[in-house]
Design a protein around this motif. Structure first.
Motif, PDB file in Angstrom:
ATOM      1  N   GLN A 212       0.816  -1.221   0.000  1.00 33.20           N
ATOM      2  CA  GLN A 212       0.000   0.000   0.000  1.00 33.20           C
ATOM      3  C   GLN A 212       0.847   1.268   0.000  1.00 33.20           C
ATOM      4  O   GLN A 212       0.295   2.374  -0.048  1.00 33.20           O
ATOM      5  CB  GLN A 212      -0.943  -0.001   1.210  1.00 33.20           C
ATOM      6  CG  GLN A 212      -2.137   0.925   1.044  1.00 33.20           C
ATOM      7  CD  GLN A 212      -2.688   1.436   2.359  1.00 33.20           C
ATOM      8  OE1 GLN A 212      -2.063   1.339   3.397  1.00 33.20           O
ATOM      9  NE2 GLN A 212      -3.878   2.000   2.308  1.00 33.20           N
ATOM     10  N   TYR A 227      -6.317  -0.488  -5.891  1.00 30.92           N
ATOM     11  CA  TYR A 227      -6.804  -0.216  -4.537  1.00 30.92           C
ATOM     12  C   TYR A 227      -5.847  -0.883  -3.560  1.00 30.92           C
ATOM     13  O   TYR A 227      -5.593  -2.083  -3.649  1.00 30.92           O
ATOM     14  CB  TYR A 227      -8.223  -0.744  -4.315  1.00 30.92           C
ATOM     15  CG  TYR A 227      -8.872  -0.150  -3.085  1.00 30.92           C
ATOM     16  CD1 TYR A 227      -9.695   0.962  -3.193  1.00 30.92           C
ATOM     17  CD2 TYR A 227      -8.627  -0.670  -1.816  1.00 30.92           C
ATOM     18  CE1 TYR A 227     -10.273   1.537  -2.062  1.00 30.92           C
ATOM     19  CE2 TYR A 227      -9.193  -0.099  -0.688  1.00 30.92           C
ATOM     20  CZ  TYR A 227     -10.017   1.003  -0.813  1.00 30.92           C
ATOM     21  OH  TYR A 227     -10.584   1.583   0.300  1.00 30.92           O
ATOM     22  N   GLY A 239      -7.369   2.142   3.576  1.00 32.22           N
ATOM     23  CA  GLY A 239      -7.411   1.975   2.130  1.00 32.22           C
ATOM     24  C   GLY A 239      -6.821   3.152   1.383  1.00 32.22           C
ATOM     25  O   GLY A 239      -6.764   4.276   1.898  1.00 32.22           O
ATOM     26  N   ILE A 241      -6.441   4.681  -2.950  1.00 29.19           N
ATOM     27  CA  ILE A 241      -6.794   4.549  -4.362  1.00 29.19           C
ATOM     28  C   ILE A 241      -5.709   5.201  -5.201  1.00 29.19           C
ATOM     29  O   ILE A 241      -5.286   6.327  -4.918  1.00 29.19           O
ATOM     30  CB  ILE A 241      -8.146   5.224  -4.663  1.00 29.19           C
ATOM     31  CG1 ILE A 241      -9.262   4.576  -3.848  1.00 29.19           C
ATOM     32  CG2 ILE A 241      -8.464   5.167  -6.155  1.00 29.19           C
ATOM     33  CD1 ILE A 241     -10.565   5.356  -3.888  1.00 29.19           C
ATOM     34  N   ALA A 281     -11.731  -4.249  -1.698  1.00 29.34           N
ATOM     35  CA  ALA A 281     -10.542  -3.833  -2.446  1.00 29.34           C
ATOM     36  C   ALA A 281     -10.487  -4.519  -3.803  1.00 29.34           C
ATOM     37  O   ALA A 281     -10.182  -3.884  -4.826  1.00 29.34           O
ATOM     38  CB  ALA A 281      -9.289  -4.145  -1.634  1.00 29.34           C
ATOM     39  N   PHE A 284     -13.278  -3.085  -6.113  1.00 32.21           N
ATOM     40  CA  PHE A 284     -13.011  -1.709  -6.528  1.00 32.21           C
ATOM     41  C   PHE A 284     -12.104  -1.686  -7.756  1.00 32.21           C
ATOM     42  O   PHE A 284     -12.295  -0.873  -8.670  1.00 32.21           O
ATOM     43  CB  PHE A 284     -12.366  -0.930  -5.391  1.00 32.21           C
ATOM     44  CG  PHE A 284     -12.303   0.555  -5.623  1.00 32.21           C
ATOM     45  CD1 PHE A 284     -13.270   1.393  -5.088  1.00 32.21           C
ATOM     46  CD2 PHE A 284     -11.288   1.121  -6.376  1.00 32.21           C
ATOM     47  CE1 PHE A 284     -13.223   2.764  -5.310  1.00 32.21           C
ATOM     48  CE2 PHE A 284     -11.232   2.487  -6.607  1.00 32.21           C
ATOM     49  CZ  PHE A 284     -12.211   3.312  -6.076  1.00 32.21           C
ATOM     50  N   ALA A 285     -11.111  -2.573  -7.775  1.00 35.51           N
ATOM     51  CA  ALA A 285     -10.164  -2.613  -8.892  1.00 35.51           C
ATOM     52  C   ALA A 285     -10.624  -3.517 -10.032  1.00 35.51           C
ATOM     53  O   ALA A 285      -9.909  -3.659 -11.029  1.00 35.51           O
ATOM     54  CB  ALA A 285      -8.796  -3.080  -8.392  1.00 35.51           C
TER      55      ALA A 285
END
Length: 313
Positions: A212, A227, A239, A241, A281, A284-285
């Motif tokens: 991350q 994500y 999280g 983005i 996650a 989202f991607a």
């Protein structure tokens, strides 16, 4: 004082009735509305008793009704008790969703009689179906302390190329997996797993936040969407983005509930993936894993990241 309806003994309708009869305020307890708390933590009988005592069963707290809270928390019996007390299932709330319409995307679509013309759009129905498939495919597993990056549209080999990573030695990996926290963080932080999944790939680290880091997400997201998630054991899920090399969001809370300013799509995603940060996650991607291996292991390959400053991209 009503007491804390989150505690089992406080969900008893007789106990709540007794406190109300003794003068407890049904409209306010410790700065919040008791009916909203009961909708999430209480029994249907406690909800019904409180609903009978309040001036407005559809009163708002943080922009939502008690019925919204019951639906969002997937407490159908409490939702039915509120509807029976006169709560409106079709009152528009966050992102334009009503509690009744939101329930159509969840496990109890038959919760309320549906008025003519009210239905999910095709894209919403597809999102709900994929959420059910994805959460079922991932199942439940322990991931506290895990960092991951979900990258859409690229496979594991391309992720390794973008990160300029090199294969990690098998002996080092065996020792790390046996006791990752015995290693100096400067060493273990540079080892990540990479796995291809339908829709993209997952970069993971069972013992740290490396996937991350902004510099990792920026490199992975060139021309696509990523994500990042770090399941911080101390402070909860965090999280991020990244889109086309730019960090668009950070300090997010995947798996949490929706916020007042969320879009309709964000509200739906928060509902579908509540308490499931990993699935959120992935979705989202645009990733569609068929099991939990990309996160829980073993990955397709273990690689070592080059030493560089990953915090300033």
């Amino acid at each position: 004082m009503l007491g804390d309806v989150r505690e089992p003994q406080r969900t008893d309708a007789d106990g709540i009735r007794r406190r109300l009869d003794q003068g407890a305020d049904p409209e306010s307890w410790n700065g919040s509305r008791p009916l909203h708390r009961a909708a999430v933590f209480g029994s249907p009988e406690a909800v019904a008793e409180l609903a009978r005592r309040v001036a407005d069963v559809d009163a708002l707290e943080n922009g939502v009704t008690a019925l919204w809270e019951a639906v969002l928390s997937r407490k159908p019996a409490n939702a039915r008790a509120l509807a029976a007390a006169g709560a409106d299932p079709w009152w528009p709330s966050l992102g334009g969703w009503s509690p009744g319409r939101l329930s159509l995307a969840g496990p109890t679509p038959e919760l309320f009689p549906v008025p003519e013309g009210v239905a999910l759009a095709d894209a919403e129905r597809a999102a709900a179906q994929e959420a059910h498939r994805l959460t079922t495919a991932l199942g439940e597993f322990y991931y506290d302390g895990t960092g991951l990056a979900c990258a859409g549209g690229i496979d594991a080999a391309e992720a390794v190329r973008r990160l300029q990573a090199t294969p990690a030695h098998g002996e080092l990996i065996d020792e790390l997996l046996e006791d990752p926290y015995a290693y100096d963080m400067d060493e273990s932080l540079h080892i990540v797993g990479v796995t291809s999944v339908p829709g993209g790939c997952v970069v993971t680290q069972p013992w740290g936040y490396a996937p991350q880091m902004p510099g990792v997400l920026a490199r992975l997201s060139a021309g696509t969407l990523c994500y990042g998630l770090y399941a911080n054991p101390k402070s909860g899920n965090q999280g991020s983005i990244a889109r086309n090399g730019i960090i668009e969001g950070s300090d997010l809370h995947p798996g949490g509930g929706p916020d007042e300013d969320d879009t309709a799509e964000q509200v739906l995603a928060s509902y579908l993936y509540q308490h499931n940060a990993v699935a959120y996650a992935c979705a989202f991607a645009g990733l569609r894993p068929t099991d939990s291996r990309a996160v829980a292991g073993p990955p397709d390959m273990w690689v070592e990241l080059p030493r560089r400053d990953y915090w300033s991209h």
